[in-house]
Design a protein around this motif. Structure first.
Motif, PDB file in Angstrom:
ATOM      1  N   SER A 259      38.061  60.611  40.069  1.00 16.66           N
ATOM      2  CA  SER A 259      38.665  60.351  40.951  1.00 16.66           C
ATOM      3  C   SER A 259      40.003  59.671  40.976  1.00 16.66           C
ATOM      4  O   SER A 259      40.631  59.630  42.103  1.00 16.66           O
ATOM      5  N   GLY A 260      40.571  59.459  39.520  1.00 19.72           N
ATOM      6  CA  GLY A 260      41.919  59.030  39.521  1.00 19.72           C
ATOM      7  C   GLY A 260      42.236  57.529  39.747  1.00 19.72           C
ATOM      8  O   GLY A 260      43.146  57.198  40.088  1.00 19.72           O
ATOM      9  N   LEU A 261      40.827  56.836  39.862  1.00 22.92           N
ATOM     10  CA  LEU A 261      40.810  55.670  39.995  1.00 22.92           C
ATOM     11  C   LEU A 261      41.013  54.586  38.925  1.00 22.92           C
ATOM     12  O   LEU A 261      40.152  54.831  37.975  1.00 22.92           O
ATOM     13  N   ILE A 262      41.896  53.686  39.060  1.00 23.40           N
ATOM     14  CA  ILE A 262      41.903  52.805  37.889  1.00 23.40           C
ATOM     15  C   ILE A 262      41.681  51.261  38.520  1.00 23.40           C
ATOM     16  O   ILE A 262      42.583  50.886  39.451  1.00 23.40           O
ATOM     17  N   LEU A 263      40.677  50.504  37.956  1.00 26.60           N
ATOM     18  CA  LEU A 263      40.443  49.212  38.289  1.00 26.60           C
ATOM     19  C   LEU A 263      40.757  48.156  37.159  1.00 26.60           C
ATOM     20  O   LEU A 263      40.465  48.561  35.995  1.00 26.60           O
ATOM     21  N   GLY A 264      41.496  47.100  37.421  1.00 24.73           N
ATOM     22  CA  GLY A 264      41.900  46.277  36.410  1.00 24.73           C
ATOM     23  C   GLY A 264      41.902  44.805  36.993  1.00 24.73           C
ATOM     24  O   GLY A 264      41.829  44.629  38.163  1.00 24.73           O
ATOM     25  N   VAL A 265      41.821  43.911  35.876  1.00 25.77           N
ATOM     26  CA  VAL A 265      41.744  42.688  36.194  1.00 25.77           C
ATOM     27  C   VAL A 265      42.524  41.845  34.865  1.00 25.77           C
ATOM     28  O   VAL A 265      42.488  42.171  33.814  1.00 25.77           O
ATOM     29  N   ASN A 266      43.728  40.853  35.423  1.00 29.40           N
ATOM     30  CA  ASN A 266      44.186  40.190  34.420  1.00 29.40           C
ATOM     31  C   ASN A 266      44.206  38.739  34.754  1.00 29.40           C
ATOM     32  O   ASN A 266      44.188  38.387  36.062  1.00 29.40           O
ATOM     33  N   ALA A 267      43.847  37.796  33.815  1.00 28.34           N
ATOM     34  CA  ALA A 267      43.612  36.267  34.175  1.00 28.34           C
ATOM     35  C   ALA A 267      44.379  35.815  32.854  1.00 28.34           C
ATOM     36  O   ALA A 267      44.232  36.169  31.735  1.00 28.34           O
ATOM     37  N   PHE A 268      44.876  34.483  33.270  1.00 26.54           N
ATOM     38  CA  PHE A 268      45.328  33.592  32.100  1.00 26.54           C
ATOM     39  C   PHE A 268      44.897  32.121  32.386  1.00 26.54           C
ATOM     40  O   PHE A 268      45.245  31.869  33.595  1.00 26.54           O
ATOM     41  N   PHE A 269      45.035  31.250  31.271  1.00 26.06           N
ATOM     42  CA  PHE A 269      44.958  29.829  31.646  1.00 26.06           C
ATOM     43  C   PHE A 269      45.877  29.079  30.657  1.00 26.06           C
ATOM     44  O   PHE A 269      45.504  29.306  29.414  1.00 26.06           O
ATOM     45  N   LYS A 302      48.550  22.013  33.312  1.00 25.98           N
ATOM     46  CA  LYS A 302      47.492  22.871  33.571  1.00 25.98           C
ATOM     47  C   LYS A 302      47.804  23.966  34.718  1.00 25.98           C
ATOM     48  O   LYS A 302      48.150  23.769  35.916  1.00 25.98           O
ATOM     49  N   GLN A 303      47.403  24.924  34.187  1.00 30.13           N
ATOM     50  CA  GLN A 303      47.753  26.127  35.229  1.00 30.13           C
ATOM     51  C   GLN A 303      46.760  27.478  35.019  1.00 30.13           C
ATOM     52  O   GLN A 303      46.679  28.012  33.915  1.00 30.13           O
ATOM     53  N   GLY A 304      46.404  28.188  35.990  1.00 33.34           N
ATOM     54  CA  GLY A 304      45.603  29.422  35.689  1.00 33.34           C
ATOM     55  C   GLY A 304      46.106  30.540  36.686  1.00 33.34           C
ATOM     56  O   GLY A 304      46.577  30.036  38.026  1.00 33.34           O
ATOM     57  N   LEU A 305      45.644  31.617  36.445  1.00 32.43           N
ATOM     58  CA  LEU A 305      46.264  32.864  37.271  1.00 32.43           C
ATOM     59  C   LEU A 305      45.234  34.136  37.120  1.00 32.43           C
ATOM     60  O   LEU A 305      44.701  34.279  36.128  1.00 32.43           O
ATOM     61  N   ILE A 306      44.633  34.493  38.169  1.00 26.78           N
ATOM     62  CA  ILE A 306      43.875  35.678  38.249  1.00 26.78           C
ATOM     63  C   ILE A 306      44.550  36.711  38.908  1.00 26.78           C
ATOM     64  O   ILE A 306      44.912  36.562  40.291  1.00 26.78           O
ATOM     65  N   LYS A 307      44.531  38.126  38.617  1.00 34.25           N
ATOM     66  CA  LYS A 307      45.067  39.144  39.273  1.00 34.25           C
ATOM     67  C   LYS A 307      44.012  40.381  39.330  1.00 34.25           C
ATOM     68  O   LYS A 307      43.791  40.855  38.243  1.00 34.25           O
ATOM     69  N   THR A 308      43.701  40.933  40.534  1.00 35.04           N
ATOM     70  CA  THR A 308      43.007  42.224  40.692  1.00 35.04           C
ATOM     71  C   THR A 308      43.875  43.188  41.239  1.00 35.04           C
ATOM     72  O   THR A 308      44.843  43.041  41.947  1.00 35.04           O
ATOM     73  N   LYS A 309      43.676  44.524  40.517  1.00 29.03           N
ATOM     74  CA  LYS A 309      44.392  45.697  40.911  1.00 29.03           C
ATOM     75  C   LYS A 309      43.654  46.958  41.097  1.00 29.03           C
ATOM     76  O   LYS A 309      42.816  47.115  39.944  1.00 29.03           O
ATOM     77  N   ALA A 310      43.844  47.749  42.159  1.00 25.38           N
ATOM     78  CA  ALA A 310      43.386  49.051  42.195  1.00 25.38           C
ATOM     79  C   ALA A 310      44.281  50.187  42.433  1.00 25.38           C
ATOM     80  O   ALA A 310      45.243  49.829  43.210  1.00 25.38           O
TER      81      ALA A 310
END
Length: 779
Positions: A259-269, A302-310
């Motif tokens: 399908s050419g679909l790429i799913l990703g998640v990035n997170a850090f703390f 303290k700091q956290g981030l989460i990113k989702t991408k399609a």
């Protein structure tokens, strides 16, 4: 008989399945200098694959013995015999050697995308982040190793960073993440917080910033390119060290090939107590000041981030269509004022942001016309609490109590602000032929912020923060690139236009009045850059730019806490000149870059003990040079070093410099280092039949002493001076388990050198960290 036939049939099916079972061959293709080759071809009989943005490939073949061929234009082809029998996955890496072939006096040399950028007319340095992925090193530390760059940070983790490039600093330098200005993405994307594991490379522009970034940079920019892959992968890392510091990150991606679909998640703390030792003055029992060494006591971060991408790739209507959603939360205790003269024991702030974006890239069939459009929205919520009457000393004890007010504010404060940022950018490119192309870029952004503070309203009788502040900005550019003299000279001519309008306010607390402040303006910029490669190993670059930087919302409106608003600021302007000469051999490189900056209406952060404000104060001139080089005597050893000298002087008349004496004319600007240098030694060796790898490194940074105030003031022996510093780091890393697991031990500031940065704020001493990194390949 039937039973025997059935058994024979099942055995036949099973044997066919075993024979037809696929083996996944993965690996990476790099140059001798460990630079990934994008688009290299891998071939086994009728099976083939092409490397992605990081030089990785994935190839599925039946079981058996084969010859795997790897080739790339301008490099010698390499072949390897592989045994793919009885295996599910096979790792095969290639290191290609560059080759040039003379055909009727024409030299054909292949270049990677990174090499093309390095050789472009822009004064750009490329920092490859791969060697830092397994180190307990911050992105700030990575940048600080580059020549011409000086980063000064307030305290430990989470402290504000001030980045300087060739004499220009702070907000004069623009930061980007994947070509997007970080101003729009929120505080959590600052380079001082971004994990090195997220980064593929860092592009450092010294002077002209290309128009496709859509920024009003005054003379420099940093573009962080995050890691992108076209295969399934997951990587996790965790580090722990001194001052109760914890850092963790996750990168994961799933590719749906058909399908050419790429799913990703990035997170850090990120977390740290930041309780390192500092030298301070504390009153004794008789209230006499005494100099002691204590640990910082109210500086937790303290700091956290989460990113989702399609993403969808390789469609007729889109080369790339990606949608992303990210959320970030931050908590920061405030330890002291800007000049580290007053400790705070209870004041703190929070910052939460949520942003969404969509990006679309497309090119026509003949690859002549390209579009790149981006839309984004970011909502930012900040809170600030300053309600205690307690007065703290540096040892964390309550010394006395005030009758009113907070540690920072006159009224006490429970401030909450809301900011909404919307932005969009479009880049268009048309390629006329192999020698010329036209580029257009336009960025539009809108920023709005308001707030409320019930505690301050009770004190003043009205809420001074409820008024809305806003800023609208457009940055547009047009550039023409042309190559001539047998493509040995490349020219880029660019025109830029800037427009902004802002609305702020000025509070008169004594009279209880609020005055609206409005302004707008149109400004232009122009640049010309050349790169000359008369000899294959010799590169010459030169550039000129008339640049404009518009004041941002932080400078115009302050932060309501430590920074006062100043809606009357005017843009900074600068004439920038750069000239670079670089000679590059396969195992060594040497270069020198000279720079000149003539800056007017400099926006300067003027500080006092309790407050600070941005003001247009000075005109200045910066002139200097940077010398840099590398040497790889053996494949296992790499040496890097650089030094920078910059002379930054006041060129303002007495009337517009806000000084009281003409003696400050042509004096060196205070509190700015003028000489610094870096060195780094890396050693790596394979062990256990090359399946594992052991790495050692030693790096150091030297900063010569400089004056905190004007050098023409005071007696030499009594002038406040930030002393010379040589901060060194050492570390060892072990890579094992088919190069999937890494364990790292590192000591930063190993000699426990006293280190200082902004306004003499003391930095952490000796610290120890360990880091674990694991990559899952079988996904």
């Amino acid at each position: 008989m039937i039973k025997k036939i059935m058994i024979s049939f099942l055995l036949l099916l099973l044997s066919q399945y075993i024979i037809a079972q696929e083996v996944v061959v993965i690996g990476k293709v790099v140059t001798k200098s460990n630079e990934p080759l994008i688009g290299a071809s891998l071939v086994i009989n009728s099976y083939g694959a092409v490397t992605d943005f990081e030089g990785n490939y994935k190839l599925k073949i039946p079981q058996g013995n084969y010859i795997l061929k790897c080739s790339f234009l301008g490099y010698n082809e390499e072949q390897k015999i592989i045994d793919a029998t009885g295996k599910k996955q096979l790792l095969v890496n290639f290191t290609l050697i560059e080759n040039s072939t003379n055909l009727n006096s024409i030299t054909i040399v292949g270049k990677s995308e990174v090499k093309k950028l390095e050789d472009s007319p822009q004064q750009v340095a490329i920092i490859k982040a791969k060697k830092y992925h397994n180190k307990a090193t911050s992105t700030n530390d990575i940048l600080n190793k580059e020549s011409g760059i000086n980063i000064r940070q307030d305290g430990g983790m989470g402290g504000n960073s001030n980045i300087s490039i060739n004499g220009l600093q702070g907000k004069q330098i623009k930061i980007f993440i994947d070509d997007i200005p970080v101003d729009f993405l929120g505080y959590g994307y600052g380079v001082n917080l971004l994990p090195s594991n997220f980064i593929s490379r860092i592009e450092v522009y010294k002077g002209v910033v290309p128009i496709h970034l859509g920024a009003d940079a005054l003379g420099g920019g940093i573009n962080v390119i995050t890691r992108k892959q076209k295969r399934n992968n997951m990587e996790v890392s965790y580090s722990h060290g001194s001052f109760n510091t914890h850092q963790a990150s996750l990168n994961a991606q799933k590719v749906v090939e058909k399908s050419g679909l790429i799913l990703g998640v990035n997170a850090f703390f990120n977390y740290s107590d930041n309780n390192y030792k500092v030298d301070v003055t504390v009153p004794d029992e008789s209230y006499n000041p005494q100099n002691i060494t204590v640990r910082r006591f109210h500086d937790t971060f303290k700091q956290g981030l989460i990113k989702t991408k399609a993403s969808l790739v390789n469609k007729k209507w889109a080369d790339l269509l990606s949608v992303s959603l990210a959320h970030q939360r931050l908590y920061d205790e405030i330890q002291h004022n800007a000049i580290m003269s007053q400790p705070y024991g209870e004041a703190y702030g929070t910052n939460n942001s949520t942003n969404a974006s969509i990006r679309h890239k497309w090119s026509n069939n003949n690859k002549k016309f390209f579009t790149d459009a981006f839309l984004g929205y970011n909502h930012i919520n900040t809170k600030f609490n300053d309600t205690t009457l307690n007065v703290y000393t540096w040892d964390g004890k309550v010394f006395t109590q005030r009758s009113y007010g907070g540690e920072i504010t006159t009224s006490q404060s429970t401030l909450e602000t809301q900011a909404n940022v919307s932005f969009g950018r479009v880049n268009l490119k048309y390629i006329f032929n192999k020698n010329s192309q036209l580029n257009f870029s336009s960025l539009v952004s809108n920023y709005e912020r308001d707030g409320k503070d019930a505690t301050a309203a009770n004190f003043y009788g009205y809420d001074p923060f409820k008024n809305k502040a806003s800023r609208f900005k457009t940055v547009s550019g047009l550039s023409y690139q042309y190559r001539f003299w047998n493509q040995k000279i490349t020219s880029i001519t660019a025109l830029k236009h800037y427009y902004y309008q802002s609305k702020g306010f000025d509070n008169d607390a004594q009279n209880g009045t609020v005055t609206d402040l409005k302004q707008n303006g149109n400004y232009n910029g122009v640049s010309q850059a050349f790169s000359i490669q008369a000899l294959r190993k010799l590169l010459i670059k030169t550039s000129y730019e008339y640049a404009t930087r518009l004041p941002d919302e932080y400078e115009l409106f302050g932060d309501f806490i430590l920074i006062d608003q100043n809606a009357n600021l005017t843009p900074e302007i600068s004439h920038n000149i750069n000239a670079l000469v670089k000679w590059e051999e396969p195992d060594w490189m040497l270069g020198i870059n000279g720079f000149f900056r003539d800056i007017d209406d400099i926006i300067f952060l003027k500080t006092t003990q309790f407050q600070a404000q941005y003001q247009n104060l000075l005109k200045a001139r910066a002139i200097g040079f940077e010398l840099f080089g590398s040497y790889q005597p053996f494949k296992s050893i790499e040496l890097n070093g650089n030094l920078t000298y910059q002379d930054i002087r006041n060129r303002s008349s007495q009337e517009n410099s806000n000084t009281v004496n003409p003696k400050y004319f042509n004096a060196r600007l205070p509190n700015r280092p003028y000489f610094f240098a870096n060195h780094e030694v890396n050693f790596k060796t394979p062990i256990n039949r090359e399946k594992d790898q052991l790495s050692f490194w030693w790096s150091g940074r030297y900063v010569k002493d400089f004056y905190l105030n004007w050098e023409v003031d005071g007696l030499e022996e009594t002038k406040p001076t930030i002393p010379s510093q040589w901060v060194q780091n050492v570390g060892v890393s072990y890579l094992c388990y088919n190069k999937q697991f890494t364990l790292t031990l590192e000591s930063q500031n190993v000699t426990n050198e006293k280190a200082f940065d902004n306004f003499n704020v003391q930095r952490p001493g000796r610290a120890f960290f360990f880091k674990m990194n694991y990559t899952f390949n079988n996904l």
